[in-house]
Design a protein around this motif. Structure first.
Motif, PDB file in Angstrom:
ATOM      1  N   MET A   1      10.184  12.803   0.737  1.00 14.26           N
ATOM      2  CA  MET A   1       9.445  12.844  -0.456  1.00 14.26           C
ATOM      3  C   MET A   1       7.110  12.174  -0.063  1.00 14.26           C
ATOM      4  O   MET A   1       7.004  12.060   0.686  1.00 14.26           O
ATOM      5  N   ASP A   2       7.138  13.717  -0.806  1.00 15.59           N
ATOM      6  CA  ASP A   2       5.456  13.832  -1.657  1.00 15.59           C
ATOM      7  C   ASP A   2       5.183  12.721  -2.436  1.00 15.59           C
ATOM      8  O   ASP A   2       5.636  11.789  -2.425  1.00 15.59           O
ATOM      9  N   PHE A   3       3.905  12.202  -2.010  1.00 16.82           N
ATOM     10  CA  PHE A   3       3.466  10.841  -2.305  1.00 16.82           C
ATOM     11  C   PHE A   3       3.709  11.345  -4.279  1.00 16.82           C
ATOM     12  O   PHE A   3       3.708   9.995  -4.437  1.00 16.82           O
ATOM     13  N   SER A   4       3.321  12.419  -5.010  1.00 16.89           N
ATOM     14  CA  SER A   4       2.883  12.159  -6.596  1.00 16.89           C
ATOM     15  C   SER A   4       4.564  12.020  -5.998  1.00 16.89           C
ATOM     16  O   SER A   4       4.524  11.704  -7.124  1.00 16.89           O
ATOM     17  N   THR A   5       5.523  12.240  -6.108  1.00 15.11           N
ATOM     18  CA  THR A   5       7.041  12.401  -6.424  1.00 15.11           C
ATOM     19  C   THR A   5       6.982  10.319  -6.117  1.00 15.11           C
ATOM     20  O   THR A   5       7.649  10.025  -6.713  1.00 15.11           O
ATOM     21  N   PHE A   6       6.629   9.903  -4.642  1.00 19.08           N
ATOM     22  CA  PHE A   6       6.928   8.642  -4.233  1.00 19.08           C
ATOM     23  C   PHE A   6       6.333   7.436  -5.946  1.00 19.08           C
ATOM     24  O   PHE A   6       6.692   6.503  -6.060  1.00 19.08           O
ATOM     25  N   SER A   7       5.094   8.268  -5.504  1.00 17.43           N
ATOM     26  CA  SER A   7       3.972   7.337  -6.336  1.00 17.43           C
ATOM     27  C   SER A   7       4.580   7.020  -7.887  1.00 17.43           C
ATOM     28  O   SER A   7       4.906   6.110  -8.890  1.00 17.43           O
ATOM     29  N   GLN A   8       5.122   8.330  -8.252  1.00 19.03           N
ATOM     30  CA  GLN A   8       6.693   8.628  -9.582  1.00 19.03           C
ATOM     31  C   GLN A   8       7.053   7.348  -9.563  1.00 19.03           C
ATOM     32  O   GLN A   8       7.202   6.422 -11.277  1.00 19.03           O
ATOM     33  N   ILE A   9       7.413   7.331  -8.807  1.00 22.73           N
ATOM     34  CA  ILE A   9       9.045   7.033  -8.598  1.00 22.73           C
ATOM     35  C   ILE A   9       8.388   5.325  -8.048  1.00 22.73           C
ATOM     36  O   ILE A   9       8.918   3.878  -9.194  1.00 22.73           O
ATOM     37  N   PHE A  10       7.113   4.710  -7.363  1.00 25.42           N
ATOM     38  CA  PHE A  10       6.811   3.378  -7.516  1.00 25.42           C
ATOM     39  C   PHE A  10       6.620   3.302  -8.710  1.00 25.42           C
ATOM     40  O   PHE A  10       7.058   1.694  -9.466  1.00 25.42           O
ATOM     41  N   ARG A  11       5.683   3.486 -10.037  1.00 28.43           N
ATOM     42  CA  ARG A  11       5.199   3.227 -11.110  1.00 28.43           C
ATOM     43  C   ARG A  11       6.250   3.091 -11.129  1.00 28.43           C
ATOM     44  O   ARG A  11       6.587   1.727 -13.114  1.00 28.43           O
ATOM     45  N   SER A  12       7.497   3.658 -11.871  1.00 26.78           N
ATOM     46  CA  SER A  12       8.563   3.532 -12.398  1.00 26.78           C
ATOM     47  C   SER A  12       9.507   2.076 -12.900  1.00 26.78           C
ATOM     48  O   SER A  12       9.461   1.527 -13.420  1.00 26.78           O
ATOM     49  N   ALA A  13       9.071   1.943 -10.917  1.00 29.66           N
ATOM     50  CA  ALA A  13      10.213   0.365 -10.557  1.00 29.66           C
ATOM     51  C   ALA A  13       9.045  -0.195 -11.162  1.00 29.66           C
ATOM     52  O   ALA A  13       9.921  -1.365 -11.748  1.00 29.66           O
ATOM     53  N   ALA A  14       7.689  -0.479 -10.870  1.00 28.62           N
ATOM     54  CA  ALA A  14       7.269  -1.635 -11.008  1.00 28.62           C
ATOM     55  C   ALA A  14       7.011  -1.531 -12.454  1.00 28.62           C
ATOM     56  O   ALA A  14       6.799  -2.650 -12.628  1.00 28.62           O
ATOM     57  N   ASP A  15       6.731  -0.858 -13.432  1.00 28.12           N
ATOM     58  CA  ASP A  15       7.013  -1.139 -15.224  1.00 28.12           C
ATOM     59  C   ASP A  15       7.841  -1.366 -15.219  1.00 28.12           C
ATOM     60  O   ASP A  15       8.368  -2.377 -16.150  1.00 28.12           O
ATOM     61  N   LYS A  16       9.769  -1.040 -14.781  1.00 29.63           N
ATOM     62  CA  LYS A  16      10.274  -1.468 -15.147  1.00 29.63           C
ATOM     63  C   LYS A  16      10.786  -3.084 -14.312  1.00 29.63           C
ATOM     64  O   LYS A  16      11.585  -4.270 -15.955  1.00 29.63           O
ATOM     65  N   ASN A  17      10.520  -3.339 -13.603  1.00 29.45           N
ATOM     66  CA  ASN A  17      10.657  -4.615 -12.982  1.00 29.45           C
ATOM     67  C   ASN A  17       9.529  -6.267 -13.249  1.00 29.45           C
ATOM     68  O   ASN A  17       9.574  -6.867 -13.426  1.00 29.45           O
ATOM     69  N   GLY A  18       8.443  -5.028 -14.056  1.00 25.14           N
ATOM     70  CA  GLY A  18       7.247  -6.402 -14.919  1.00 25.14           C
ATOM     71  C   GLY A  18       6.074  -6.786 -13.538  1.00 25.14           C
ATOM     72  O   GLY A  18       5.769  -7.946 -13.971  1.00 25.14           O
ATOM     73  N   VAL A  19       6.356  -6.263 -12.570  1.00 23.63           N
ATOM     74  CA  VAL A  19       5.084  -6.493 -11.559  1.00 23.63           C
ATOM     75  C   VAL A  19       3.860  -5.404 -11.577  1.00 23.63           C
ATOM     76  O   VAL A  19       3.937  -4.155 -12.029  1.00 23.63           O
ATOM     77  N   PHE A  20       3.370  -5.557 -10.880  1.00 25.99           N
ATOM     78  CA  PHE A  20       1.699  -5.370 -10.944  1.00 25.99           C
ATOM     79  C   PHE A  20       1.524  -4.031 -10.233  1.00 25.99           C
ATOM     80  O   PHE A  20       2.483  -3.975  -9.462  1.00 25.99           O
TER      81      PHE A  20
END
Length: 242
Positions: A1-20
Motif C-alpha cells: 500500500m502506498d503512502f497516499s492510500t494509507f494516509s487516506q484510510i487512516f484519516r477516514s478511520a480517525a474521523d469515524k472514530n473521533g480520534v485526532f
C-alpha cells in the motif's frame, strides 16, 4: 500500500472514530512503523493482524481511543505492550508524554526499541521483564498513568498495574465487550490495592468495513499505596486472585 492510500484510510478511520488525525509528519511515522511491522512480522510472529487496513483499525485507532484520558506531560507505563500497542501510537501522537513500554517477551521489546530508533521517538523507552519481577521493584510507584491492552482479566491486571502508580495516578484498562463482567469480578482487587473506579467509557470501534466492536475503557485511580506484598509472583496471582 502506498503512502497516499494509507494516509487516506487512516484519516477516514480517525474521523469515524473521533480520534485526532495525525499531522503529515506523524502520518509518515505511522507509515514507516507499518512497513517495519510488516517486514518483521513476515518472519517473527508479532501480531496476527497483517493487512495495513486491519493494523490501522485494530492497532492504531484502537490504541488512540484512550488518548484524551491521559493528562498532559504524564509519565506513562504501557504494561504488556506486545509489539508496541498502545505505546507506539501514543508516542507518535503525544510528544508530551514520557512512555515506558514493558513486556516479558524479549523479541517484542527488541522490536519496540528498534522502532523507536527508526521513528526517532525520544519519548519512548522499552524494557524487557515481567511486571512482578523483583528487579523491576524500583519502578513501583513512579508513574502517573499505566495503560494496558489485551493482557489479563481486570482482577489480575489490577495487581500487576496499580503498584506502579503514584498515589493519585490512574490505570487505564482497555477492554473488550465483556468489560462490565470483568469490572464486577475485580471489585475486591481494586479495594485491596487501594484503587477506586473514577470513570467508565464505552465506545464502538468502527472498522473500515463499517463493522462495530465494543470497547470499554476503565479508569481506576490509586487512592492510597497498595500493601507492600503486591504484586505477588504470577503463579501466586493465578492460584489465588484477589
Amino acid at each position: 500500500m502506498d503512502f497516499s492510500t494509507f494516509s487516506q484510510i487512516f484519516r477516514s478511520a480517525a474521523d469515524k472514530n473521533g480520534v485526532f488525525t495525525p499531522t503529515e509528519a506523524q502520518m509518515q511515522q505511522f507509515y514507516k512503523f507499518t512497513e517495519y511491522l510488516s517486514e518483521v512480522n513476515a518472519h517473527t510472529n508479532l501480531t496476527a493482524i497483517r493487512e495495513p487496513i486491519g493494523i490501522i483499525d485494530k492497532h492504531y485507532i484502537d490504541s488512540l481511543l484512550a488518548t484524551d484520558l491521559i493528562p498532559k506531560g504524564a509519565r506513562v507505563l504501557d504494561l504488556g505492550c506486545g509489539p508496541g500497542f498502545p505505546s507506539v501510537p501514543l508516542a507518535i501522537m503525544r510528544s508530551d508524554l514520557k512512555i515506558t513500554a514493558l513486556d516479558s517477551t524479549a523479541k517484542k521489546i527488541d522490536f519496540v526499541q528498534k522502532s523507536t530508533e527508526i521513528l526517532q521517538l525520544s519519548n519512548l523507552n522499552a524494557v524487557s521483564g515481567r511486571a512482578e519481577d523483583m528487579r523491576l521493584r524500583k519502578m513501583l510507584g513512579k508513574y502517573d498513568v499505566v495503560v494496558s491492552r489485551a493482557v489479563a482479566r481486570l482482577n489480575i491486571l489490577c495487581e500487576l498495574c496499580l503498584p506502579y502508580l503514584k498515589v493519585g495516578g490512574t490505570l487505564i484498562a482497555l477492554k473488550g465487550a465483556k468489560f462490565e463482567e470483568e469490572l464486577t469480578e475485580a471489585t475486591n482487587a481494586i479495594k485491596v490495592l487501594g484503587g477506586e473506579v473514577i470513570k467508565i467509557e464505552q465506545k464502538e470501534l468502527i472498522t473500515a468495513e463499517n463493522a462495530t466492536e465494543t470497547r470499554g475503557m476503565i479508569v481506576i485511580q490509586l487512592k492510597k499505596e497498595p500493601p507492600a506484598q503486591y504484586p505477588r509472583t504470577y503463579a501466586a496471582i493465578l492460584k489465588k486472585p484477589l
